[in-house]
Design a protein around this motif. Sequence first.
Motif, PDB file in Angstrom:
ATOM      1  N   UNK A  59     -70.839  39.493 -21.779  1.00  0.00           N
ATOM      2  CA  UNK A  59     -70.660  38.608 -22.920  1.00  0.00           C
ATOM      3  C   UNK A  59     -71.766  37.573 -22.884  1.00  0.00           C
ATOM      4  N   UNK A  60     -71.946  36.863 -23.971  1.00  0.00           N
ATOM      5  CA  UNK A  60     -72.987  35.841 -24.029  1.00  0.00           C
ATOM      6  C   UNK A  60     -72.504  34.682 -24.875  1.00  0.00           C
ATOM      7  N   UNK A  61     -72.951  33.508 -24.522  1.00  0.00           N
ATOM      8  CA  UNK A  61     -72.668  32.307 -25.296  1.00  0.00           C
ATOM      9  C   UNK A  61     -73.823  32.110 -26.274  1.00  0.00           C
TER      10      UNK A  61
ATOM     11  N   UNK B 251     -68.674  33.162 -28.579  1.00  0.00           N
ATOM     12  CA  UNK B 251     -68.571  34.067 -27.442  1.00  0.00           C
ATOM     13  C   UNK B 251     -68.760  35.475 -27.983  1.00  0.00           C
ATOM     14  N   UNK B 252     -69.926  36.041 -27.720  1.00  0.00           N
ATOM     15  CA  UNK B 252     -70.240  37.395 -28.199  1.00  0.00           C
ATOM     16  C   UNK B 252     -69.930  38.384 -27.087  1.00  0.00           C
TER      17      UNK B 252
ATOM     18  N   UNK C 262     -64.863  33.892 -31.219  1.00  0.00           N
ATOM     19  CA  UNK C 262     -65.115  35.140 -30.521  1.00  0.00           C
ATOM     20  C   UNK C 262     -65.584  36.176 -31.522  1.00  0.00           C
ATOM     21  N   UNK C 263     -66.627  36.934 -31.155  1.00  0.00           N
ATOM     22  CA  UNK C 263     -67.135  37.996 -32.010  1.00  0.00           C
ATOM     23  C   UNK C 263     -67.618  39.152 -31.144  1.00  0.00           C
ATOM     24  N   UNK C 264     -67.528  40.363 -31.671  1.00  0.00           N
ATOM     25  CA  UNK C 264     -68.075  41.522 -30.991  1.00  0.00           C
ATOM     26  C   UNK C 264     -69.502  41.741 -31.427  1.00  0.00           C
ATOM     27  N   UNK C 265     -70.321  42.171 -30.496  1.00  0.00           N
ATOM     28  CA  UNK C 265     -71.694  42.521 -30.842  1.00  0.00           C
ATOM     29  C   UNK C 265     -71.728  43.920 -31.448  1.00  0.00           C
TER      30      UNK C 265
END
Length: 365
Positions: free
Chosen positions: A318-320, A329-330, A362-365
Amino acid sequence: MPPTSLLGDAELRRRRQASQLLDRPRHGSVHDLVRHLGGVQSQVWPAAGLALRARGPGLTAKRVDRARLRDRSIVVTWAMRGTLHAIAAEDLPWLVPLVVRPGIANAHRRLREEGVPEDQPERAIELIARTLERGGPLTRDELRERLRAAGIVTAGQAMAHLTWLASADGGICRGPDRDGTATFVLARDWLRAHPDDPPDPLRELTVRHLRAHGPATAEDLAAWAGISRGTARRGWTSLADRLVEVPTERGPQWRLRSSATREVAAGLVRLLGPFDGYLLGWRDRTLVGSTAVLRRVNRGGGWLHATILVDGRIVGPWALERPGGAVRVAIEPFGRLPAGVPTAIRAEAADLQAFLGTPVEVARR
């Protein structure tokens, strides 16, 4: 001993998560957390904050910064494996020389490769100390100018190795950042507590490792601290009367007799930051992910990505991210997440929001 008594991988992961405080037991101050963990890797300072957030209930980034810059109960310097760590301030005088000693010869070799004459490193260390005593905190570039004016070679990577050597005996450490750039200070001026060193530093290091990583082995101590296996085994031997063997499917491991045997609940979900100690505290890292998984989160260049941890195993990075000023939060899970995990990730994001003091989605890449 019958095979049924062997500790399986799932139970071993849960015990290690408990040792790492990933179930967030009440553990006091930022200083107490850092001291328990032995050190928190800090190549980039926000990574240390993320590691502490994953373990400290109700912790905030401001409290972490205050511990380093105002209270000075923790300090950032090169320590385990020769890398930047936040450590308890009182540990700096004995811990740093013990764990960086194996890298000193290599630092001198690299300086020779950079064209630094053999008589200059010692002069440089003395000059750095005098300069910081008169005018610290100073950035690396400011120190470079002082050394260059004294005729010391600082080109290429020479200055990086010279500042590393100057910190190797605990003489200097990181000070406050200035406009986003790290500064250096004399440790004796920066730190506010100067307690006596432990009578046996190697024994104390071994105790610290076992508290934060048990069940573990001497080889794990060597890998985590960056010391030789022989040195780690001497530390293990010094604790023979305090160790309890834990038979596991991966072979015998040990814990401290005084440590309570506890496991976190199955299915624990955590968002771990880059370089998190849960991924770096043991020689064999396949307990938390297959070799293929570990390659996907450690893609070279010395960077270990932030990871989503479910029941002690990595399920994706994950990445900020900060698109347009927002904080996101990806997540990038490797596959379909088990039931309940997306909800737990949102709870982790809410905790991260409280830690940062800013809205987080929160999101999905």
